[in-house]
Structure formats: structure tokens, C-alpha cells
Scaffold this active site. Structure first.
Site, PDB file in Angstrom:
ATOM      1  N   TRP A 102      49.237 -51.635  39.917  1.00 55.27           N
ATOM      2  CA  TRP A 102      48.386 -50.446  39.919  1.00 55.27           C
ATOM      3  C   TRP A 102      47.637 -50.320  41.239  1.00 55.27           C
ATOM      4  O   TRP A 102      47.476 -49.214  41.748  1.00 55.27           O
ATOM      5  CB  TRP A 102      47.435 -50.459  38.726  1.00 55.27           C
ATOM      6  CG  TRP A 102      48.148 -50.392  37.411  1.00 55.27           C
ATOM      7  CD1 TRP A 102      48.157 -51.344  36.437  1.00 55.27           C
ATOM      8  CD2 TRP A 102      48.987 -49.327  36.922  1.00 55.27           C
ATOM      9  NE1 TRP A 102      48.946 -50.928  35.379  1.00 55.27           N
ATOM     10  CE2 TRP A 102      49.461 -49.704  35.652  1.00 55.27           C
ATOM     11  CE3 TRP A 102      49.387 -48.090  37.437  1.00 55.27           C
ATOM     12  CZ2 TRP A 102      50.310 -48.895  34.883  1.00 55.27           C
ATOM     13  CZ3 TRP A 102      50.235 -47.280  36.673  1.00 55.27           C
ATOM     14  CH2 TRP A 102      50.679 -47.681  35.419  1.00 55.27           C
ATOM     15  N   ASP A 173      39.229 -49.137  39.675  1.00 60.58           N
ATOM     16  CA  ASP A 173      40.078 -48.664  38.589  1.00 60.58           C
ATOM     17  C   ASP A 173      39.826 -49.615  37.414  1.00 60.58           C
ATOM     18  O   ASP A 173      40.233 -50.773  37.448  1.00 60.58           O
ATOM     19  CB  ASP A 173      41.547 -48.712  39.034  1.00 60.58           C
ATOM     20  CG  ASP A 173      42.522 -48.391  37.905  1.00 60.58           C
ATOM     21  OD1 ASP A 173      42.083 -48.095  36.780  1.00 60.58           O
ATOM     22  OD2 ASP A 173      43.749 -48.440  38.176  1.00 60.58           O
ATOM     23  N   LYS A 197      43.537 -47.351  26.992  1.00 59.47           N
ATOM     24  CA  LYS A 197      43.649 -48.788  26.760  1.00 59.47           C
ATOM     25  C   LYS A 197      42.406 -49.330  26.078  1.00 59.47           C
ATOM     26  O   LYS A 197      42.476 -49.824  24.965  1.00 59.47           O
ATOM     27  CB  LYS A 197      43.923 -49.517  28.070  1.00 59.47           C
ATOM     28  CG  LYS A 197      45.384 -49.337  28.479  1.00 59.47           C
ATOM     29  CD  LYS A 197      45.620 -49.308  29.934  1.00 59.47           C
ATOM     30  CE  LYS A 197      47.057 -48.879  30.217  1.00 59.47           C
ATOM     31  NZ  LYS A 197      47.222 -48.443  31.593  1.00 59.47           N
TER      32      LYS A 197
HETATM   33  C1  LIG Z   1      47.676 -47.913  32.650  1.00 54.35           C
HETATM   34  C2  LIG Z   1      46.975 -48.049  33.944  1.00 54.35           C
HETATM   35  C3  LIG Z   1      46.990 -47.020  34.903  1.00 54.35           C
HETATM   36  C4  LIG Z   1      47.745 -45.749  34.702  1.00 54.35           C
HETATM   37  O1  LIG Z   1      47.049 -44.906  33.870  1.00 54.35           O
HETATM   38  P1  LIG Z   1      47.534 -43.422  33.537  1.00 54.35           P
HETATM   39  O2  LIG Z   1      46.383 -42.913  32.741  1.00 54.35           O
HETATM   40  O3  LIG Z   1      48.814 -43.536  32.784  1.00 54.35           O
HETATM   41  O4  LIG Z   1      47.718 -42.699  34.810  1.00 54.35           O
HETATM   42  C5  LIG Z   1      46.272 -47.214  36.066  1.00 54.35           C
HETATM   43  N1  LIG Z   1      45.599 -48.343  36.299  1.00 54.35           N
HETATM   44  C6  LIG Z   1      45.568 -49.355  35.414  1.00 54.35           C
HETATM   45  C7  LIG Z   1      44.797 -50.590  35.711  1.00 54.35           C
HETATM   46  C8  LIG Z   1      46.266 -49.241  34.213  1.00 54.35           C
HETATM   47  O5  LIG Z   1      46.238 -50.246  33.319  1.00 54.35           O
END
Ligand SMILES: *Cc1c(COP(=O)(O)O)cnc(C)c1O
Length: 362
Positions: A102, A173, A197
Site C-alpha cells: 500500500w 494511511d 477494515k
Molecule cells: C485496503 C487498504 C487500502 C485500499 O483501500 P481502498 O479503500 O480499497 O482503496 C489502502 N491502504 C491500506 C493500508 C489498506 O489496507
């Protein structure tokens, strides 16, 4: 009712009580005689939900007034672009710490609109098994921000202590560990995360941005992509993902009722201790590639002695209604995603299964 033990990496488990509440209010929301899916995002009833979601988040995390909380669409992936589009430009750089797939994606997008630097990477043979130490970070004091991925969902690593970046704000993030525990937000200029998540359902992305960083955001980019637009209009510039925000509000109420983020952290620590405890009890059988001081409390990644045994493990898991345990294709093996709303009882049952499986096959 026969609910699965949901270890999906994302979208992931939600609290049963929240789902039941959604069900009970679905046909008649707040006495409107309509579903929340059918009312205007400018109605008083919806606005109350929108503002309650923000204020509950502010309360649970202790977010001061000099931060805006935004509810946007596009997932965390859109933030990989929006962050540099808003904050970079000619002569402006940013530092990226690369700890997994990511962060790599975020860095790739930043390169399209500016000149970001890699402040550190822990990639070894295409794998990331640890978080860098403070002394490994080559930070540029002139950078506009330092970007980190707080939890690496795929590789199963997590920052246990956030880096010291001096006066440079951290942009994080937090898609896969937002709200897992209380933390001090002061070093952060911007936090973003897809909800699906550790927060709620797919469809809404939370962005928390500090006023000083917001003031630096560009205004020569498309209106819909400017943080300033969404901050000014309280995330109601266009129609927000109302249903997802409504569920986020219910989840936040649920956390508050249970005892807030201190309680959440205790639960998460207990769950992770149980799973890693089994892994460490059978070191010849379960092999965790991640350095101990970088282990994720959210996603535990491990291998078995052979792929054949891994397949057998996954096959046997089905009979227990354990779902989502297959590791990401780039890592292989098993991944146990034990996010906030995965009950301790599910983790306990999985831990017992792991013990039995190791004893039977070691
Ligand atoms: C799942 C995830 C993403 C992607 O998220 P989307 O909402 O599908 O764009 C980005 N960063 C991390 C750390 C993730 O676990």
C-alpha cells in the site's frame, strides 16, 4: 442463526448488534416512514447522523477542534492521489516510508504529481517483514509531510511507536488499524483510511486534516478533489455515502457503549496475544516471517511447514466456519485478520483449532 467466524481481510466483520440495529431501522428511519437509503442527504434527519458520526469520532479519539473530519468516497486509493495533488507541487517534496504494497502504491501516485523521496524502505527480496527503526529514516526537514502506512494489511506489520518527524507533519494511511486504540494525534497533519477494515462498511473514506495543512492545500486542481471544498461544505459538497456513514455512526456508538478505545485496545491486545501465543508455542510448525517488534495486532501472517499442510489447514477451517484465512497471494500462507469487531470468542476458537492442528501434524 449460524454466523461465520469472519477473519476476512476487508471488507470485514461488523458488530452483530450494529447489524441488528441497521435491520430494525431499515424500513422506518427515525420515524420518517422511509429508509435512510431513501432520504435527502440535506434533510435534518440525515444531517444529525452525519454530525453525530463526526462528533463521536472526535470524542473517542480526542481530536482537537483544529482538525476537520471528512467523509469522502473513492477509498483509501483515491487518497493516494488526493494527498499529493493537494499538498505537493513545484519545489515541494514529501518523504515516503515504504513498508509494503500500500505504501508503494501511495508513492507511485505521489510521483505522478510531484517529487517525493523514499525516506526508508524495508523491502527485502520483494517482501516486507518489519517496520524501520527511527535511525534508519532519512528525513528531509523541508518535506511538506512524511507519509507512513500505520498497519501493513498484506505483510502483517504495524508501527508500534510512530516515528519522530520533528516539525514535519505525519500523513498516515490508517485503513487497516484506525481506531484500534487511542493515540496522540498531534504529530499528524493528515490521517486517511477506507472504512471497510477496522471502522465500518465499504464506501466511505475518513480523512482527518489539520488546519495548517488544509491552508496549504492547492486550489488549482479540480474542485471535487480539493480538501478545502469538502472541509468548507462539511463533506456535503456532493452526495456523501450516506448509508456507510450511518453505519459508521452506529459502530462508533457501539465502541463508546463498550468502554471506548481503551476497552477496544484491551480486546485487540488479548486477541493478538492469543494467536501469536499459539504461533510461538509451535515454532517448528508455525513460522511467522515478521520481526517480533513489528507484528501487527490486526493481521497475523504465518506459514506452515508445506503448502500441502496450508491447504489442509484451510480445508479444515471450513468445517469450523472460519472464513478469510488464506494469505494474500503475494505472501502466501495464512493471514488471520482480527480487526476490532472480530469477537474474542471467534479468535479463541481459531486458536484452539491451530493448537489441535499443530499437535496432529507436527
Ligand atoms: C485496503 C487498504 C487500502 C485500499 O483501500 P481502498 O479503500 O480499497 O482503496 C489502502 N491502504 C491500506 C493500508 C489498506 O489496507
Amino acid at each position: 442463526m449460524n454466523r461465520a467466524h469472519n477473519f476476512n481481510p476487508g471488507p470485514a466483520a461488523l458488530p452483530l448488534e450494529v447489524l441488528q440495529k441497521v435491520q430494525s431501522e431499515l424500513l422506518d428511519f427515525a420515524g420518517t416512514g422511509m429508509s435512510i437509503l431513501e432520504v435527502s442527504h440535506r434533510s435534518k434527519d440525515y444531517e444529525a447522523v452525519h454530525n453525530a458520526a463526526q462528533s463521536l469520532m472526535r470524542e473517542l479519539l480526542g481530536i482537537p477542534e483544529n482538525y476537520h473530519i471528512l467523509f469522502l468516497g473513492g477509498g483509501a486509493s483515491l487518497q493516494f492521489s488526493m494527498v499529493p495533488m493537494n499538498l505537493l507541487g513545484p519545489g515541494v517534496s514529501a518523504d515516503y516510508v515504504i513498508t509494503g504494497a500500500w505504501s508503494q502504491k501511495a508513492f507511485k501516485e505521489a510521483k505522478l504529481v510531484g517529487n517525493p523521496r523514499v525516506a526508508a524502505t524495508t523491502e527485502e527480496d520483494g517482501k516486507f517483514t518489519r517496520i524501520p527503526k527511527q535511525e534508519e529514516l532519512q528525513l528531509d526537514p523541508q518535506a511538506r509531510y512524511v507519509h507512513i502506512t500505520s498497519n501493513n494489511t498484506i505483510f502483517g506489520t504495524q508501527w508500534h511507536t510512530f516515528p519522530n518527524t520533528g516539525n514535519v507533519p505525519i500523513v498516515a494511511d490508517m485503513s487497516s488499524d484506525f481506531l484500534w486504540r487511542p493515540f496522540d494525534i498531534k504529530p499528524f497533519g493528515l490521517i486517511y483510511g477506507g472504512a471497510q477494515k477496522n471502522l465500518g462498511p465499504a464506501g466511505v473514506t475518513v480523512v482527518i486534516i489539520r488546519d495548517d495543512l488544509l491552508a496549504l492545500c492547492r486550489e488549482d486542481i479540480p474542485i471535487i478533489l480539493r480538501f478545502k471544498t469538502h472541509a468548507k461544505d462539511n463533506s456535503l459538497y456532493n452526495t456523501p455515502p450516506v448509508f456507510a456513514i450511518y453505519i459508521v455512526k452506529l459502530v462508533l456508538e457501539w465502541i463508546k457503549e463498550k468502554g471506548g478505545l481503551a476497552w477496544m485496545e484491551q480486546e485487540n491486545r488479548a486477541k493478538a496475544a492469543r494467536i501469536y501465543g499459539v504461533i510461538d508455542s509451535y515454532p517448528e510448525f508455525y513460522r511467522a516471517p515478521v520481526a517480533k517488534d513489528s507484528r501487527s495486532f490486526m493481521n497475523a501472517v504465518f506459514r506452515l511447514p508445506s503448502e500441502e499442510l496450508e491447504n489442509k489447514f484451510l480445508e479444515g477451517a471450513k468445517a469450523h466456519r472460519f472464513v478469510g484465512l488464506k494469505g494474500h497471494r503475494s505472501v502466501g500462507g495464512i493471514r488471520v485478520s482480527m480487526y476490532n469487531y472480530v469477537p474474542k470468542s471467534s479468535v479463541e476458537e481459531l486458536a484452539r483449532y491451530m493448537e489441535e492442528f499443530a499437535r496432529a501434524h507436527a
